[in-house]
Design an enzyme around this catalytic site. Structure first.
Site, PDB file in Angstrom:
ATOM      1  N   TYR A  61      12.781  55.598 -15.399  1.00  0.00           N
ATOM      2  CA  TYR A  61      14.228  56.378 -15.255  1.00  0.00           C
ATOM      3  C   TYR A  61      15.134  55.842 -14.394  1.00  0.00           C
ATOM      4  O   TYR A  61      16.574  55.848 -14.864  1.00  0.00           O
ATOM      5  CB  TYR A  61      13.804  57.798 -14.925  1.00  0.00           C
ATOM      6  CG  TYR A  61      14.632  58.838 -15.544  1.00  0.00           C
ATOM      7  CD1 TYR A  61      14.850  58.833 -17.016  1.00  0.00           C
ATOM      8  CD2 TYR A  61      15.316  59.485 -14.635  1.00  0.00           C
ATOM      9  CE1 TYR A  61      15.892  59.847 -17.490  1.00  0.00           C
ATOM     10  CE2 TYR A  61      16.493  60.647 -15.235  1.00  0.00           C
ATOM     11  CZ  TYR A  61      16.553  60.532 -16.820  1.00  0.00           C
ATOM     12  OH  TYR A  61      17.220  61.495 -17.181  1.00  0.00           O
ATOM     13  N   GLU A 116      39.738  59.847  -2.476  1.00  0.00           N
ATOM     14  CA  GLU A 116      38.911  58.709  -2.736  1.00  0.00           C
ATOM     15  C   GLU A 116      39.476  58.126  -4.179  1.00  0.00           C
ATOM     16  O   GLU A 116      38.478  57.634  -5.097  1.00  0.00           O
ATOM     17  CB  GLU A 116      37.354  58.624  -2.933  1.00  0.00           C
ATOM     18  CG  GLU A 116      36.744  59.000  -1.552  1.00  0.00           C
ATOM     19  CD  GLU A 116      36.700  57.859  -0.426  1.00  0.00           C
ATOM     20  OE1 GLU A 116      37.682  56.791  -0.931  1.00  0.00           O
ATOM     21  OE2 GLU A 116      35.967  57.756   0.225  1.00  0.00           O
TER      22      GLU A 116
END
Ligand SMILES: O=C(O)[C@@H](O)C(=O)COP(=O)(O)O
Ligand code: ZN
Length: 210
Positions: free
Chosen positions: A119, A73
């Site tokens: 968050y 990747e």
């Protein structure tokens, strides 16, 4: 942090992700920006058993110059790191809940997980673009990922999994973890009508932490 310390931290954080089930088998890959190149997890390596000396080393032109062969990747990581110069590390996982969302969401969707908690907004932000499916390692994905990454701190690869970034390796790992937890919440609350953070609350968070 020097390269040796970054290699050690990569081993430690990979093992931590693996131990807690964010990664299984040899799934996932991580890259870290260096002043003169990149570190990358080797292809077919388990995040749970990385060895500092075998981590792949690439030069500033993305040529493999040391360690084992890098993740297939490399195009994905290059696309993100070149699109976002402030990013110091990229974490790709197959963590279950985020991958489930990557199978449910339509490619092109920009926010497949709603702003449920602060968050998530702080670590991931407002946008989580869903990239159309590409075979893992297909270099053809690079332009689509580069374009999407310009406006987003994290991405979902359709029918594949999440990609998260951060200013440091620790920040990128925390973002990947938070994305997975937010995906779990989104799946748990599917079909319900949870209270979302308001646009003003999201703006406030991004103004402070964005
Ligand atoms: O899904 C895949 O095949 C890759 O994206 C992956 O997660 C592991 O590939 P390597 O990093 O080449 O081992
Ligand atoms: Zn993958």
């Amino acid at each position: 942090m020097d390269e040796s310390a970054l290699r050690d931290l990569l081993v430690e954080m990979g093992a931590s992700l693996f131990r807690r089930g964010f990664s299984v088998g040899s799934a996932g890959n991580i890259s870290v920006r260096l002043p003169d190149g990149y570190l990358m997890t080797p292809t077919n390596s388990s995040l749970g058993r990385l060895e500092a000396a075998r981590i792949s080393r690439l030069d500033a032109g993305w040529n493999h110059v040391g360690g084992d062969r890098p993740s297939k990747e490399v195009f994905l990581h290059r696309a993100v790191l070149e699109a976002r110069p402030e990013v110091g590390a990229v974490v790709h996982l197959h963590s279950t809940a985020a991958t489930a969302i990557s199978c449910l969401a339509a490619p092109g969707d920009e926010a497949p997980i709603p702003p449920l908690t602060p968050y998530f907004v702080m670590r991931v932000g407002r946008r989580l673009p869903v990239i159309p499916y590409y075979r893992p390692g297909d270099p053809a994905m690079e332009p689509a990922i580069h374009a999407a990454a310009k406006g987003a701190k994290a991405l979902l690869l359709a029918n594949h999994g999440p990609v998260a970034t951060g200013a440091t390796l620790a920040d990128a790992v925390y973002a990947a973890e938070e994305l997975e937890e937010a995906a779990k919440l989104a799946l748990m609350l599917r079909g319900a009508s949870p209270r979302l953070l308001t646009p003003a609350q999201v703006d406030d968070l991004l103004g402070t932490f964005g």
